[in-house]
Scaffold this active site. Sequence first.
Site, PDB file in Angstrom:
ATOM      1  CG  ASP A  52      -4.530  -4.624  -9.574  1.00  0.00           C
ATOM      2  OD1 ASP A  52      -4.784  -4.644 -10.782  1.00  0.00           O
ATOM      3  OD2 ASP A  52      -3.957  -5.534  -8.957  1.00  0.00           O
TER       4      ASP A  52
HETATM    5  N1  URA Z   1       0.491  -6.701 -10.415  1.00  0.00           N
HETATM    6  C1  URA Z   1      -0.656  -6.683  -9.715  1.00  0.00           C
HETATM    7  O1  URA Z   1      -1.089  -7.709  -9.204  1.00  0.00           O
HETATM    8  N2  URA Z   1      -1.302  -5.530  -9.587  1.00  0.00           N
HETATM    9  C2  URA Z   1      -0.858  -4.361 -10.090  1.00  0.00           C
HETATM   10  O2  URA Z   1      -1.491  -3.326  -9.933  1.00  0.00           O
HETATM   11  C3  URA Z   1       0.342  -4.390 -10.824  1.00  0.00           C
HETATM   12  C4  URA Z   1       0.990  -5.582 -10.968  1.00  0.00           C
END
Ligand code: URA
Length: 228
Positions: free
Chosen positions: A105
């Site tokens: 993310d």
């Molecule tokens: N889980 C999440 O919530 N975000 C990420 O970037 C990777 C795994």
Amino acid sequence: MLERVQKYISQAGTASRRKAEEFIKSGQVSINGRKAKLGDKVDPAKDKVTVYGKIITPAEKFIYLAINKPKGYVVSKSDPRHRKTVFELLPEDLRTKVWNVGRLDFDTEGLLIMTNDGDLTQALAHPKNEHDKEYEVTTQEEANDSQLEHLREGVDLPTGTTYPAKVKTKSNKIYITIHEGKKRQVRRMFSGVGLTVTNLKRIRINKLELPKDLAPGQFKEIKPSDII
Ligand code: URA
């Protein structure tokens, strides 16, 4: 030997298998001048395959990079909202050759693999291979034993119950290992047990740990045997 066209494109280091399938579906791939369909077979020795009009030639060399993604970057070649992308962290000659294996993310930091090796991408992406992904999580609230147990056993999300996870704590951090990769999975699992994530960092993909000497924004070359 005949090969499926999407496999041929990704093995040549042009795009990941999934991206190659998108190119084919959108009519951007031709075999000997004829528009390709998903699953069409090619003979690499004699067929001419083009993507966006450019002839595919196998990559001279496979590239494997571990990058420490900083927060505030998107994992995408371009962003309609003009946010910074992880590809901007690479020199231009590499930027155009590799793609990301999986995503993190915008607000997540840590280990991301980039490559032009379609087979490795496929091997890492396939859920049946159950490659571990370990995250270091900081939460706003202190987690209690029942919340940790809930994370271990599986959390009901709208996309289904998560698989059992490994969870441990050290100082004020929680370490969780999962092998699925649903969108925002860790954040949603934590929220599902009543914990707010304030920092999320991926510290391991299968055998590969985030190198200690790799500052956010830096990358280094690795070998496939470092990962699998
Ligand atoms: N889980 C999440 O919530 N975000 C990420 O970037 C990777 C795994």
